[in-house]
Motif scaffolding. Structure first.
Motif, PDB file in Angstrom:
ATOM      1  N   TYR A  16       0.832  -1.206   0.000  1.00  0.00           N
ATOM      2  CA  TYR A  16       0.000   0.000   0.000  1.00  0.00           C
ATOM      3  C   TYR A  16       0.866   1.255   0.000  1.00  0.00           C
ATOM      4  N   LYS A  39      -8.290 -11.666  -8.191  1.00  0.00           N
ATOM      5  CA  LYS A  39      -8.429 -10.235  -8.449  1.00  0.00           C
ATOM      6  C   LYS A  39      -7.247  -9.654  -9.221  1.00  0.00           C
ATOM      7  N   LEU A  41      -4.558  -8.292  -8.197  1.00  0.00           N
ATOM      8  CA  LEU A  41      -4.142  -6.990  -7.679  1.00  0.00           C
ATOM      9  C   LEU A  41      -2.640  -6.918  -7.451  1.00  0.00           C
ATOM     10  N   ASN A  56      -2.089  -2.439 -10.018  1.00  0.00           N
ATOM     11  CA  ASN A  56      -2.787  -1.176 -10.258  1.00  0.00           C
ATOM     12  C   ASN A  56      -2.906  -0.468  -8.913  1.00  0.00           C
ATOM     13  N   ASN A  57      -2.208   0.661  -8.777  1.00  0.00           N
ATOM     14  CA  ASN A  57      -2.122   1.331  -7.476  1.00  0.00           C
ATOM     15  C   ASN A  57      -3.489   1.714  -6.921  1.00  0.00           C
ATOM     16  N   LYS A  58      -4.370   2.256  -7.747  1.00  0.00           N
ATOM     17  CA  LYS A  58      -5.672   2.710  -7.258  1.00  0.00           C
ATOM     18  C   LYS A  58      -6.551   1.532  -6.842  1.00  0.00           C
ATOM     19  N   ARG A  59      -6.595   0.496  -7.670  1.00  0.00           N
ATOM     20  CA  ARG A  59      -7.424  -0.658  -7.336  1.00  0.00           C
ATOM     21  C   ARG A  59      -6.950  -1.317  -6.050  1.00  0.00           C
ATOM     22  N   PHE A  60      -5.636  -1.466  -5.905  1.00  0.00           N
ATOM     23  CA  PHE A  60      -5.114  -2.079  -4.686  1.00  0.00           C
ATOM     24  C   PHE A  60      -5.381  -1.186  -3.479  1.00  0.00           C
ATOM     25  N   ASP A  62      -7.763   1.011  -3.037  1.00  0.00           N
ATOM     26  CA  ASP A  62      -9.189   0.957  -2.697  1.00  0.00           C
ATOM     27  C   ASP A  62      -9.512  -0.311  -1.903  1.00  0.00           C
ATOM     28  N   PHE A  63      -8.974  -1.440  -2.370  1.00  0.00           N
ATOM     29  CA  PHE A  63      -9.202  -2.717  -1.694  1.00  0.00           C
ATOM     30  C   PHE A  63      -8.618  -2.689  -0.282  1.00  0.00           C
TER      31      PHE A  63
END
Length: 321
Positions: A16, A39, A41, A56-60, A62-63
């Motif tokens: 993160y 996923k 991620l 993917n920085n944003k997808r990870f 968010d998760f």
């Protein structure tokens, strides 16, 4: 959210913050199957399988923020405040961490009423056996450090006279818990203005000495719906009645999960006497009906399977003035 060991949570936090980690987080089945395979991620760094990267920085982000960031920060603050060494070599499960936080915030009371190591282990680490600390030396060392002792006394206490409390800034009511679990992760209860008390299961004597000024708030009892839990509730109800204070039991939802009383590690059995020798006038008609169903089917409802806050919101308890 799937519970994972601290060393894997550390790895997810590194992903993160930095987008990569060298920690072997794929040894965790959930991370491997869900984040890596399903996923997608995370992935291996190209040409270097000793490094795991975010795809993917944003997808990870968010998760992670939705599922784990709050938990990570909670335990990270605990490590900083308590002085327990915080590194990815620790094999603490989330249940271990919950117990350590509980021990830290109740360390004076626990230290003054120490049991043997086996009894302490069986009570505080509820889902493990009495040899749990014996078989996890790093966890035992953390416990000893939090209690500020060198070793457990190998004599049983004659009396347990503790009352653990999780305070909150603006309590609206008190929930007296039969088990310790709620007190181990108190954030949600504090956010909902609930003050939690625990007096040690069948050890109801500390309640006798509670002064009247602590009884101004509505009080509820949260317990297993089995013979032991309901019997203790009656004892407590009588104690509070003598103080001219009413206490009500938290009733599970109608569709609450029921377990056979013969399930492993469960020792409380219904009595063969009428209404299992429980005091009928301590319960409402609806509660009596539920208890009779449990007795006739030889089943019980575990406290930990009930969502305390959801039940209380459903019953509009939060709206009590």
């Amino acid at each position: 959210m799937r519970s994972i060991e601290w060393k894997y949570l550390k790895g997810l936090h590194q992903l993160y913050e930095n987008g990569k980690t060298k920690l072997k987080i794929l040894n965790n089945e959930y991370i491997y199957l869900v984040l890596f395979k399903q996923k997608k991620l995370i992935k291996f760094q190209e040409g270097n399988h000793s490094v795991i990267m975010v795809t993917n920085n944003k997808r990870f982000a968010d998760f992670y923020e939705h599922n784990y960031l709050k938990t990570y920060n909670y335990y990270d603050d605990f490590f900083a405040d308590s002085g327990i060494e915080n590194n990815a070599k620790k094999t603490f499960t989330e249940e271990d961490l919950k117990a350590l936080v509980f021990i830290y915030y109740n360390r004076d009371e626990l230290r003054n009423n120490l049991t043997t190591q086996k009894k302490f282990s069986a009570q505080v680490f509820k889902y493990e056996n009495s040899k749990y600390l014996e078989n996890k030396p790093s966890l035992k060392n953390a416990v000893l450090q939090l209690l500020e002792i060198d070793e457990f006394p190998e004599v049983d206490p004659k009396n347990q006279q503790w009352r653990f409390i999780v305070d909150c800034l603006d309590p609206k009511f008190v929930v007296l818990c039969e088990n310790l679990d709620c007190l181990k992760v108190p954030i949600e209860y504090q956010e909902n203005n609930i003050e939690l008390w625990y007096v040690g299961g069948n050890n109801t004597k500390p309640l006798i000495h509670i002064s009247q000024d602590k009884l101004n708030l509505p009080i509820y009892y949260f317990c297993d719906w089995d013979y032991s839990g309901l019997s203790i509730y009656s004892q407590i109800k009588q104690i509070f009645k003598d103080k001219d204070k009413n206490i009500e039991i938290i009733q599970p939802f109608p569709n609450a999960k029921r377990l056979p009383v013969s399930v492993k590690h469960h020792k409380s059995k219904w009595k063969k006497a009428d209404f299992s020798n429980l005091t009928k006038n301590h319960f409402t008609e609806t509660q009596i009906e539920l208890i009779m169903e449990l007795i006739s089917s030889d089943e019980w409802i575990e406290e930990e399977s009930m969502d305390l806050i959801a039940i209380m919101k459903d019953k509009s308890i939060f709206n009590i003035s």
